[in-house]
Design a protein around this motif. Structure first.
Motif, PDB file in Angstrom:
ATOM      1  N   THR A   5       0.812  -1.205   0.000  1.00 32.04           N
ATOM      2  CA  THR A   5       0.000   0.000   0.000  1.00 32.04           C
ATOM      3  C   THR A   5       0.846   1.255   0.000  1.00 32.04           C
ATOM      4  O   THR A   5       0.337   2.355   0.124  1.00 32.04           O
ATOM      5  N   VAL A 103     -10.427  -3.223  -5.364  1.00 36.72           N
ATOM      6  CA  VAL A 103      -9.446  -2.153  -5.130  1.00 36.72           C
ATOM      7  C   VAL A 103      -9.887  -1.270  -3.970  1.00 36.72           C
ATOM      8  O   VAL A 103      -9.099  -0.951  -3.064  1.00 36.72           O
ATOM      9  N   ALA A 107      -8.218  -0.893  -0.002  1.00 39.23           N
ATOM     10  CA  ALA A 107      -7.800   0.385   0.580  1.00 39.23           C
ATOM     11  C   ALA A 107      -8.589   0.688   1.851  1.00 39.23           C
ATOM     12  O   ALA A 107      -8.039   1.192   2.830  1.00 39.23           O
ATOM     13  N   GLY A 242      -9.644   8.924  -6.044  1.00 38.25           N
ATOM     14  CA  GLY A 242      -8.357   8.245  -6.099  1.00 38.25           C
ATOM     15  C   GLY A 242      -7.382   8.700  -5.031  1.00 38.25           C
ATOM     16  O   GLY A 242      -6.772   7.882  -4.329  1.00 38.25           O
ATOM     17  N   LEU A 245      -8.408   7.562  -1.597  1.00 40.08           N
ATOM     18  CA  LEU A 245      -8.093   6.149  -1.392  1.00 40.08           C
ATOM     19  C   LEU A 245      -6.612   5.963  -1.095  1.00 40.08           C
ATOM     20  O   LEU A 245      -6.243   5.126  -0.253  1.00 40.08           O
ATOM     21  N   ASP A 246      -5.751   6.733  -1.777  1.00 39.68           N
ATOM     22  CA  ASP A 246      -4.321   6.673  -1.487  1.00 39.68           C
ATOM     23  C   ASP A 246      -4.050   7.014  -0.018  1.00 39.68           C
ATOM     24  O   ASP A 246      -3.287   6.320   0.666  1.00 39.68           O
ATOM     25  N   PRO A 295      -6.930  -6.573  -8.707  1.00 41.21           N
ATOM     26  CA  PRO A 295      -6.225  -5.383  -8.202  1.00 41.21           C
ATOM     27  C   PRO A 295      -4.709  -5.558  -8.117  1.00 41.21           C
ATOM     28  O   PRO A 295      -3.956  -4.626  -8.404  1.00 41.21           O
ATOM     29  N   ARG A 299      -1.871  -3.344 -10.135  1.00 43.05           N
ATOM     30  CA  ARG A 299      -0.778  -2.646  -9.453  1.00 43.05           C
ATOM     31  C   ARG A 299       0.576  -3.017 -10.037  1.00 43.05           C
ATOM     32  O   ARG A 299       1.491  -2.194 -10.084  1.00 43.05           O
ATOM     33  N   HIS A 306      -4.165   4.879  -6.767  1.00 45.51           N
ATOM     34  CA  HIS A 306      -5.503   4.400  -7.130  1.00 45.51           C
ATOM     35  C   HIS A 306      -6.073   5.085  -8.363  1.00 45.51           C
ATOM     36  O   HIS A 306      -6.894   4.492  -9.066  1.00 45.51           O
ATOM     37  N   ILE A 310      -7.442   1.991 -10.762  1.00 46.63           N
ATOM     38  CA  ILE A 310      -8.869   1.728 -10.961  1.00 46.63           C
ATOM     39  C   ILE A 310      -9.240   1.512 -12.422  1.00 46.63           C
ATOM     40  O   ILE A 310      -9.874   0.497 -12.758  1.00 46.63           O
TER      41      ILE A 310
END
Length: 363
Positions: A5, A103, A107, A242, A245-246, A295, A299, A306, A310
């Protein structure tokens, strides 16, 4: 911080951002072209094979009136337009929706082994579907009784998870995880009880087939339109979120620092993901491993951000599930396999590789 992550290791200068954007654009463009080719090829494959050129002409004739002259047979037109095309479109939507929901969930709970089964939504839809198949629940909806009952079951499961996770105060990753597991097991037991109480071998087989996933219900009707709308809105919402989510994937303290309230944002994610998974499971049954595996593949291609993961995950999920469905309906012709068997055969080895990777990184 959970493994995988972390923010991208690439430098944050303008050159690095430009390179990552170009890479993402290339991946999205290539996967989009691959998805279009996949749709045409998949529609032509089955018990009655139809050439890609004929498939393209039939679709073009129905959508745009071109070509005007009909050079194919009526059975070919019916197979392509009425049977296979809605099924392939549903498969692409289901794959994309499950992938992006995976995804978001990974997160949200900061666990790379999370997938849409985690919140108990799939179990709720399964209970509703079992009640419809075995006891005629939702009979007033006619041919749509099964998807409507499954969707209502999914909504009830989502509400139960929310209530349980909220009971102790603010919603955290651990509370969501525990609430989802608890509600999921309870609803799995309820589904098993319904099968046992009905004492119908034929009904039990129907429930089992649906639990393992099938795109056989796909038709040009409002359930498909609902899945189109819900999946498209979910992908759009998650892309807009996005950066949030990060921040959430790094940790609650970081999210607070960056102006993202973790509890409120988790509630929003829970609502969006639950509605999306509920609509998908209502239309296709329980299809596992898509939200877990895809997901990680995305990555690998474009990094951990994200905003890039996505769209790439959505396209990979769509392509993968369409081909999984092709395998499900052609491997044992004229019989059809539940699509969940195919996704599990691919996903289980990947999960073992992932577990070994985590074990190696922790030693």
């Amino acid at each position: 911080m959970e493994p995988g992550t972390e923010p991208d290791d690439e430098p944050d200068d303008d050159l690095g951002h430009a390179a990552r954007r170009r890479s993402t654009v290339l991946w999205v463009g290539g996967l989009s072209a691959g998805l279009l080719v996949t749709l045409v090829l998949a529609v032509g494959l089955g018990a009655v094979a139809i050439s890609p050129a004929t498939v393209a002409r039939i679709i073009g004739h129905h959508l745009a009136g071109w070509p005007a002259g009909v050079t194919w047979t009526a059975p070919q037109d019916s197979i392509v337009w009425k049977v296979r095309l809605p099924r392939v479109i549903l498969g692409a939507l289901v794959g994309a929706g499950l992938a992006v929901c995976g995804v978001a969930l990974q997160a949200m709970v900061r666990n790379l082994l999370a997938d849409p089964y985690l919140l108990g939504v799939t179990s709720g839809a399964s209970t509703g579907a079992a009640a419809a198949i075995l006891f005629g629940l939702g009979a007033g909806f006619g041919e749509h009784a099964l998807p409507v009952s499954a969707f209502l079951g999914a909504l009830c499961a989502s509400a139960a998870v929310f209530v349980v996770a909220r009971a102790g105060g603010r919603i955290t990753s651990l509370r969501l995880l525990m609430a989802g597991v608890a509600v999921g097991y309870a609803l799995y037991a309820a589904t098993s009880f319904l099968i046992f109480a009905a004492d119908s071998a034929e009904g039990a087989r129907s429930v089992l087939f649906w639990l393992l996933g099938s795109l056989g219900l796909a038709r040009w009707s409002w359930p498909l339109a609902i899945v189109v709308a819900v999946v498209c809105l979910t992908v759009a919402a998650l892309m807009l979120w996005g950066r949030r989510l990060d921040a959430l994937a790094i940790g609650d303290e970081t999210a607070h620092t960056l102006g993202v309230p973790p509890t409120r944002f988790r509630v929003h994610l829970l609502l969006v993901v639950s509605l999306c998974v509920g609509a998908i499971v209502a239309a296709s049954g329980g299809i596992g491993f898509i939200g877990l595996v895809i997901p990680h593949v995305a990555r690998r291609f474009v990094g951990a951000a994200h905003g890039r993961v996505i769209p790439v995950a959505a396209l990979i999920g769509a392509i993968f599930l369409v081909w999984a469905d092709v395998a499900a309906r052609t491997v044992l012709q004229p019989r059809e396999l539940p699509i969940g068997i195919i996704t599990a055969l691919v996903g289980a080895p990947f999960l073992l590789i992932l577990v070994r990777r985590f074990h190696a990184s922790s030693t």
